[in-house]
Write a protein that holds these residues in place. Structure first.
Motif, PDB file in Angstrom:
ATOM      1  N   ASP A   1       0.824  -1.204   0.000  1.00  0.00           N
ATOM      2  CA  ASP A   1       0.000   0.000   0.000  1.00  0.00           C
ATOM      3  C   ASP A   1       0.862   1.260   0.000  1.00  0.00           C
ATOM      4  OD1 ASP A   1      -2.135  -1.659   0.084  1.00  0.00           O
ATOM      5  OD2 ASP A   1      -2.937  -0.960   1.995  1.00  0.00           O
ATOM      6  N   ALA A   2       2.012   1.203   0.648  1.00  0.00           N
ATOM      7  CA  ALA A   2       2.893   2.371   0.719  1.00  0.00           C
ATOM      8  C   ALA A   2       3.299   2.819  -0.681  1.00  0.00           C
ATOM      9  CB  ALA A   2       4.133   2.059   1.550  1.00  0.00           C
ATOM     10  N   GLY A   3       3.786   1.897  -1.478  1.00  0.00           N
ATOM     11  CA  GLY A   3       4.233   2.241  -2.815  1.00  0.00           C
ATOM     12  C   GLY A   3       3.097   2.561  -3.756  1.00  0.00           C
ATOM     13  N   ALA A   4       2.041   1.742  -3.723  1.00  0.00           N
ATOM     14  CA  ALA A   4       0.932   1.945  -4.645  1.00  0.00           C
ATOM     15  C   ALA A   4       0.252   3.299  -4.410  1.00  0.00           C
ATOM     16  CB  ALA A   4      -0.085   0.817  -4.498  1.00  0.00           C
ATOM     17  N   HIS A   5      -0.021   3.618  -3.159  1.00  0.00           N
ATOM     18  CA  HIS A   5      -0.687   4.895  -2.867  1.00  0.00           C
ATOM     19  C   HIS A   5       0.221   6.087  -3.173  1.00  0.00           C
ATOM     20  CE1 HIS A   5      -4.492   3.548  -1.362  1.00  0.00           C
ATOM     21  NE2 HIS A   5      -3.934   2.722  -0.491  1.00  0.00           N
ATOM     22  N   ALA A   6       1.492   5.967  -2.867  1.00  0.00           N
ATOM     23  CA  ALA A   6       2.409   7.077  -3.141  1.00  0.00           C
ATOM     24  C   ALA A   6       2.551   7.320  -4.640  1.00  0.00           C
ATOM     25  CB  ALA A   6       3.779   6.792  -2.520  1.00  0.00           C
ATOM     26  N   LEU A   7       2.730   6.252  -5.416  1.00  0.00           N
ATOM     27  CA  LEU A   7       2.832   6.407  -6.866  1.00  0.00           C
ATOM     28  C   LEU A   7       1.539   6.967  -7.441  1.00  0.00           C
ATOM     29  CD1 LEU A   7       4.641   3.074  -7.828  1.00  0.00           C
ATOM     30  CD2 LEU A   7       5.615   5.378  -7.822  1.00  0.00           C
ATOM     31  N   GLY A   8       0.409   6.506  -6.913  1.00  0.00           N
ATOM     32  CA  GLY A   8      -0.867   7.037  -7.378  1.00  0.00           C
ATOM     33  C   GLY A   8      -1.049   8.503  -7.045  1.00  0.00           C
ATOM     34  N   ALA A   9      -0.607   8.906  -5.860  1.00  0.00           N
ATOM     35  CA  ALA A   9      -0.716  10.315  -5.480  1.00  0.00           C
ATOM     36  C   ALA A   9       0.155  11.189  -6.378  1.00  0.00           C
ATOM     37  CB  ALA A   9      -0.325  10.500  -4.015  1.00  0.00           C
ATOM     38  N   ALA A  10       1.354  10.717  -6.700  1.00  0.00           N
ATOM     39  CA  ALA A  10       2.229  11.462  -7.604  1.00  0.00           C
ATOM     40  C   ALA A  10       1.588  11.599  -8.969  1.00  0.00           C
ATOM     41  CB  ALA A  10       3.580  10.758  -7.719  1.00  0.00           C
ATOM     42  N   LEU A  11       1.016  10.516  -9.456  1.00  0.00           N
ATOM     43  CA  LEU A  11       0.329  10.557 -10.743  1.00  0.00           C
ATOM     44  C   LEU A  11      -0.882  11.484 -10.678  1.00  0.00           C
ATOM     45  CD1 LEU A  11       0.200   9.366 -13.599  1.00  0.00           C
ATOM     46  CD2 LEU A  11      -1.158   7.484 -12.671  1.00  0.00           C
ATOM     47  N   GLY A  12      -1.594  11.445  -9.557  1.00  0.00           N
ATOM     48  CA  GLY A  12      -2.741  12.333  -9.391  1.00  0.00           C
ATOM     49  C   GLY A  12      -2.371  13.800  -9.422  1.00  0.00           C
ATOM     50  N   THR A  13      -1.261  14.162  -8.811  1.00  0.00           N
ATOM     51  CA  THR A  13      -0.838  15.565  -8.855  1.00  0.00           C
ATOM     52  C   THR A  13      -0.458  15.974 -10.275  1.00  0.00           C
ATOM     53  OG1 THR A  13       1.461  15.007  -8.283  1.00  0.00           O
ATOM     54  CG2 THR A  13      -0.013  15.541  -6.466  1.00  0.00           C
ATOM     55  N   ALA A  14       0.061  15.024 -11.051  1.00  0.00           N
ATOM     56  CA  ALA A  14       0.365  15.315 -12.453  1.00  0.00           C
ATOM     57  C   ALA A  14      -0.914  15.615 -13.226  1.00  0.00           C
ATOM     58  CB  ALA A  14       1.108  14.147 -13.092  1.00  0.00           C
ATOM     59  N   VAL A  15      -1.949  14.825 -12.973  1.00  0.00           N
ATOM     60  CA  VAL A  15      -3.238  15.046 -13.634  1.00  0.00           C
ATOM     61  C   VAL A  15      -3.814  16.407 -13.243  1.00  0.00           C
ATOM     62  CG1 VAL A  15      -5.631  14.239 -13.795  1.00  0.00           C
ATOM     63  CG2 VAL A  15      -3.744  12.591 -13.818  1.00  0.00           C
ATOM     64  N   VAL A  16      -3.758  16.721 -11.953  1.00  0.00           N
ATOM     65  CA  VAL A  16      -4.299  17.986 -11.464  1.00  0.00           C
ATOM     66  C   VAL A  16      -3.552  19.170 -12.056  1.00  0.00           C
ATOM     67  CG1 VAL A  16      -4.522  19.439  -9.405  1.00  0.00           C
ATOM     68  CG2 VAL A  16      -5.235  17.040  -9.336  1.00  0.00           C
ATOM     69  N   ALA A  17      -2.223  19.083 -12.066  1.00  0.00           N
ATOM     70  CA  ALA A  17      -1.423  20.195 -12.581  1.00  0.00           C
ATOM     71  C   ALA A  17      -1.628  20.420 -14.070  1.00  0.00           C
ATOM     72  CB  ALA A  17       0.059  19.931 -12.305  1.00  0.00           C
ATOM     73  N   GLY A  18      -2.045  19.392 -14.792  1.00  0.00           N
ATOM     74  CA  GLY A  18      -2.177  19.519 -16.239  1.00  0.00           C
ATOM     75  C   GLY A  18      -3.591  19.717 -16.738  1.00  0.00           C
ATOM     76  N   ASN A  19      -4.559  19.890 -15.832  1.00  0.00           N
ATOM     77  CA  ASN A  19      -5.956  20.014 -16.257  1.00  0.00           C
ATOM     78  C   ASN A  19      -6.673  21.185 -15.607  1.00  0.00           C
ATOM     79  OD1 ASN A  19      -7.097  17.517 -17.933  1.00  0.00           O
ATOM     80  ND2 ASN A  19      -5.512  16.736 -16.549  1.00  0.00           N
ATOM     81  N   GLY A  20      -7.629  21.731 -16.359  1.00  0.00           N
ATOM     82  CA  GLY A  20      -8.529  22.740 -15.832  1.00  0.00           C
ATOM     83  C   GLY A  20      -9.758  22.087 -15.238  1.00  0.00           C
ATOM     84  N   ARG A  21     -10.804  22.887 -14.984  1.00  0.00           N
ATOM     85  CA  ARG A  21     -11.976  22.367 -14.282  1.00  0.00           C
ATOM     86  C   ARG A  21     -12.662  21.227 -15.030  1.00  0.00           C
ATOM     87  NH1 ARG A  21     -16.123  26.606 -11.941  1.00  0.00           N
ATOM     88  NH2 ARG A  21     -14.225  27.035 -10.753  1.00  0.00           N
ATOM     89  N   ALA A  22     -12.823  21.370 -16.335  1.00  0.00           N
ATOM     90  CA  ALA A  22     -13.514  20.326 -17.100  1.00  0.00           C
ATOM     91  C   ALA A  22     -12.754  19.005 -17.026  1.00  0.00           C
ATOM     92  CB  ALA A  22     -13.678  20.761 -18.554  1.00  0.00           C
ATOM     93  N   GLY A  23     -11.441  19.074 -17.191  1.00  0.00           N
ATOM     94  CA  GLY A  23     -10.634  17.859 -17.107  1.00  0.00           C
ATOM     95  C   GLY A  23     -10.653  17.256 -15.720  1.00  0.00           C
ATOM     96  N   LEU A  24     -10.598  18.100 -14.703  1.00  0.00           N
ATOM     97  CA  LEU A  24     -10.648  17.608 -13.331  1.00  0.00           C
ATOM     98  C   LEU A  24     -11.973  16.919 -13.044  1.00  0.00           C
ATOM     99  CD1 LEU A  24      -9.086  20.578 -11.301  1.00  0.00           C
ATOM    100  CD2 LEU A  24      -8.034  18.370 -11.807  1.00  0.00           C
TER     101      LEU A  24
END
Length: 253
Positions: A210-233
């Protein structure tokens, strides 16, 4: 300018991969608390170790150093908090057969605070805090938090066989490398850490837990957030909620 941006992405990827490898080696050498504490049986009954999980969390955070100050603070917060909550569940919840939000929330209603509940609320809170740093408007902050926490859950949800979580991060993160700005760097960091753990994960010598999976997912999630506006989010948040609901249904009552 293009070369400079590409250099940041490559630097983030290499930094994350290098820090993950170094962290795994260090933990394997030190084995805090004893090697038995870090040993588990995988789906096939083989003994594997959990060192790669915390190492991936630290590695992904190291890869985020190339981000500007505010996005870096948000991303590192999300990644390290998700990794810490996951690590707590890996250790404290090792013998708990309960899986899924419903089971842990049911236990909470009965007055029992499970490690899964701590993980659920901890990662959700960290996602919302990171989203608040990454976005300006209240609606966007909430959507960003849902995306970060939801992506952390998604990667953990697919981590049911060797290498699946890491492979998912590589596949989902690759399109983010084509974006401009912090999102590309965050995607590269998540991919670097994921690539570093794949050989041992596929080889059934380690599991990221869970440590690795959640951390990698959170990093990927911040990438999605940083690259999208409201519609994409909104689209990503809706998809992640649907996946989480489907996962709960598969787990059963």
């Amino acid at each position: 300018m293009i070369e400079r941006k590409s250099g940041r992405r490559l630097g983030a990827l290499l930094a994350a991969a290098g820090a993950t490898c170094a962290g795994t080696a260090a933990l394997r050498s030190l084995a805090p608390g004893g090697a038995e504490r870090w040993t588990r049986k995988n789906y096939a009954g083989k003994s594997v170790d959990l060192y790669a999980g915390p190492a991936a969390a630290v590695g992904a955070a190291a890869g985020l150093a190339a981000l500007p100050a505010k996005p870096r603070a948000a991303a590192v917060l999300a990644v390290l908090a998700a990794g810490a909550c996951g690590a707590y569940d890996d250790m404290a919840g090792a013998g708990d057969p309960r899986r899924g939000f419903r089971a842990h929330l049911g236990a909470l209603r009965n007055g029992e605070i499970t490690s899964g509940a701590v993980k659920l609320f901890g990662i959700s809170a960290a996602g919302l805090a990171a989203g608040a740093l990454l976005k300006e408007r209240p609606v966007d902050k909430v959507l960003a938090g849902v995306v970060i926490a939801g992506t952390a859950h998604l990667v953990n949800l697919v981590d049911v066989r060797p290498g699946r979580a890491g492979a998912a991060v590589l596949a989902l993160g690759a399109p983010g490398l084509l974006r401009k700005g912090p999102g590309a760097v965050a995607a590269a960091a998540s991919m670097g850490a994921a690539a570093a753990v794949l050989p041992d994960d596929f080889g059934e010598r380690a599991m990221i837990g869970d440590a690795g999976a959640h951390a990698l997912g959170a990093a990927l999630g911040t990438a999605v957030v940083a690259g999208n506006g409201r519609a994409g989010l909104a689209a990503h948040a809706a998809a992640l909620v649907a996946v989480a609901a489907y996962g709960e249904k598969r787990l059963g009552p």
